[in-house]
Design an enzyme around this catalytic site. Structure first.
Site, PDB file in Angstrom:
ATOM      1  N   GLY A 198       5.167  35.302  59.427  1.00 13.96           N
ATOM      2  CA  GLY A 198       4.978  35.489  60.862  1.00 13.96           C
ATOM      3  C   GLY A 198       6.252  35.765  61.633  1.00 13.96           C
ATOM      4  N   LYS A 204       1.946  26.293  70.263  1.00  8.15           N
ATOM      5  CA  LYS A 204       1.004  25.175  70.443  1.00  8.15           C
ATOM      6  C   LYS A 204       1.050  24.147  69.327  1.00  8.15           C
ATOM      7  CE  LYS A 204      -2.510  27.797  72.868  1.00  8.15           C
ATOM      8  NZ  LYS A 204      -3.830  28.418  72.667  1.00  8.15           N
ATOM      9  N   GLY A 227      -0.494  33.213  58.119  1.00  9.46           N
ATOM     10  CA  GLY A 227      -1.637  32.295  58.128  1.00  9.46           C
ATOM     11  C   GLY A 227      -1.791  31.589  56.788  1.00  9.46           C
ATOM     12  N   ARG A 263       5.681  44.692  52.480  1.00  9.43           N
ATOM     13  CA  ARG A 263       4.478  44.330  51.732  1.00  9.43           C
ATOM     14  C   ARG A 263       4.262  45.259  50.542  1.00  9.43           C
ATOM     15  NH1 ARG A 263       0.764  42.292  56.778  1.00  9.43           N
ATOM     16  NH2 ARG A 263       1.351  40.113  56.520  1.00  9.43           N
TER      17      ARG A 263
END
Ligand code: AMP
Length: 396
Positions: A352, A200, A375, A36
């Site tokens: 992620g 999910k 996200g 980052r």
């Protein structure tokens, strides 16, 4: 991208408040992943070289609105100075006396890093007063924190939304993220393949829905696959699945059929008798027997998925193919990473877990783009407008 960037404006001699994403992992005072910080350097260098007064701000971790030295950005200031090869002045507060004094003393081309924004609750609450205080350091607002662009916090959107920062532009990192991912969504080189994994279906409904409008092939892995299986009446044993999403899963399969999108589910699975790194395993084709659970895609599926990727023009990947944290169930995720690395396609990794897997396996430099925001990239792929981007000035 229809937003202005730092290249579209004159920054010389101006106080540029730059929201960066320095939310890095620190273990015993050592930064264990520099990605980052590296990602923010082109913008910082450009502004400094052009003679701007560069005031950097970021959050790190979840200090819950209190000054807590465990979450101090001081180690980042030290590392950044080393990486840039020039001094970085560290302010020991965010909007207090030290920050005010150090920003006032900042000369053209110099760099100041403010302390962790989330030492103030007002940051996440998008508090107007906090935005106003921050805006004292800001003649030009630059957002280069893609990882938090999906949040409407004080430093990511509020400072512009409340009207305190009139000139608001994107940095190079956000520009690159939007150009590559936006380009893939709007005008993909075909065949366009999306690979979605993870736990999910419910977390990825929006993404699946939006991608079904655009892709030629949608590949499903991870526990998500078992909800689709079970929705079609197939046995999934003890595999993780979401019965309340069966209706939706069926609708998505129907939508894929109607759109002519190839919808691939695992042909075989690595099944286990318990959720444990040392559990007994077997490869199961088709239905999963009682007492067993699918924890990874099987070898035939790895081959089929690699085949689908091989001749693709564009591939977007988000989410692991199995419980990749356990070596026994990491083979599917590794196989997909390898297939992407070997394909001639434009390859985009949506942050992620999949980004971590690609990096750990040493394939990072083989990918076209690894997003810095998990996200944020999911919301972008879902077609949602990111507040940290929406607030920036439009190109004329
Ligand atoms: P997500 O945050 O939705 O991308 O999900 C990532 C998590 O899904 C990882 O921690 C994986 O271990 C988990 N996962 C992937 N496949 C399975 C599976 N077959 N059974 C249980 N968990 C899984």
């Amino acid at each position: 991208m229809n937003k202005k960037t730092i290249k579209d404006i004159d920054v010389a001699g101006k106080k540029c408040l730059v929201r960066v994403d320095f939310n890095v992992p620190i273990v015993d005072g050592v930064i264990t992943d520099l990605n980052r910080i590296e990602g923010a350097i082109p913008t910082i260098k450009y502004l400094s070289d052009k003679g701007a007064k560069v005031i950097l701000c970021s959050h790190m971790g979840r200090p819950k609105g209190e000054f807590n030295m465990k979450y101090s950005l001081r180690p980042v200031a030290v590392k950044l100075a080393e990486m840039l090869g020039k001094p970085v002045t560290f302010a020991t507060d965010v909007i207090g006396q030290d920050a005010q004094a150090k920003v006032a003393a900042c000369k053209n081309g110099e760099i100041v890093l403010l302390e962790n924004l989330r030492f103030h609750n007002e940051e996440e609450k998008n508090d107007k007063g906090f935005c106003e205080a921050l805006s004292k350091f800001c003649e030009i607002y630059v957002n280069d924190a893609f990882g938090t662009a999906h949040r409407a916090h004080a430093s990511t959107a509020g400072i512009v939304q409340y009207g305190f920062a009139k000139v608001a532009v994107a940095g190079f990192l956000i520009g690159r993220e939007l150009d590559i991912m936006g380009g893939a969504l709007e005008n993909p080189k075909r065949p366009f393949v999306a690979i979605l994994g993870g736990a999910k279906v419910s977390d990825k409904i929006g993404v699946i829905n939006n991608l079904l409008e655009k892709v030629d092939t949608l590949i499903i892995g991870g526990a998500m696959a078992y909800t689709f299986f079970a929705a079609e009446g197939r046995k999934v044993g003890n595999s993780l699945c979401e019965p309340d999403k069966f209706g939706l899963a069926k609708e998505l399969i129907e939508k894929a059929k109607a759109k002519g999108v190839k919808f691939l589910l695992p042909a075989d699975n690595v099944c286990s008798d318990k959720f444990d790194a040392n559990a007994n395993t077997q490869i199961v084709h088709g239905e999963i027997p009682d007492g067993w659970q699918g924890l990874d895609i099987g070898p035939e599926t790895c081959r089929l998925y690699a085949e689908a990727v091989k001749n693709a023009g564009t591939v977007i990947w988000n989410g692991p193919m199995g419980v990749f944290e356990m070596e026994k169930f990491a083979q599917g995720t590794k196989a997909v990473a390898k297939a992407l690395a070997e394909s001639g396609a434009i390859t985009i990794i949506g942050g992620g877990d999949s980004a971590a897997a690609v990096t750990q396996l040493g394939y990072a430099d083989k990918m076209t783009h690894i997003s810095t925001g998990g996200g944020a990239s999911l919301e972008f792929l879902e077609g949602i407008e990111l507040p940290g981007v929406a607030c920036l000035n439009d190109k004329e």
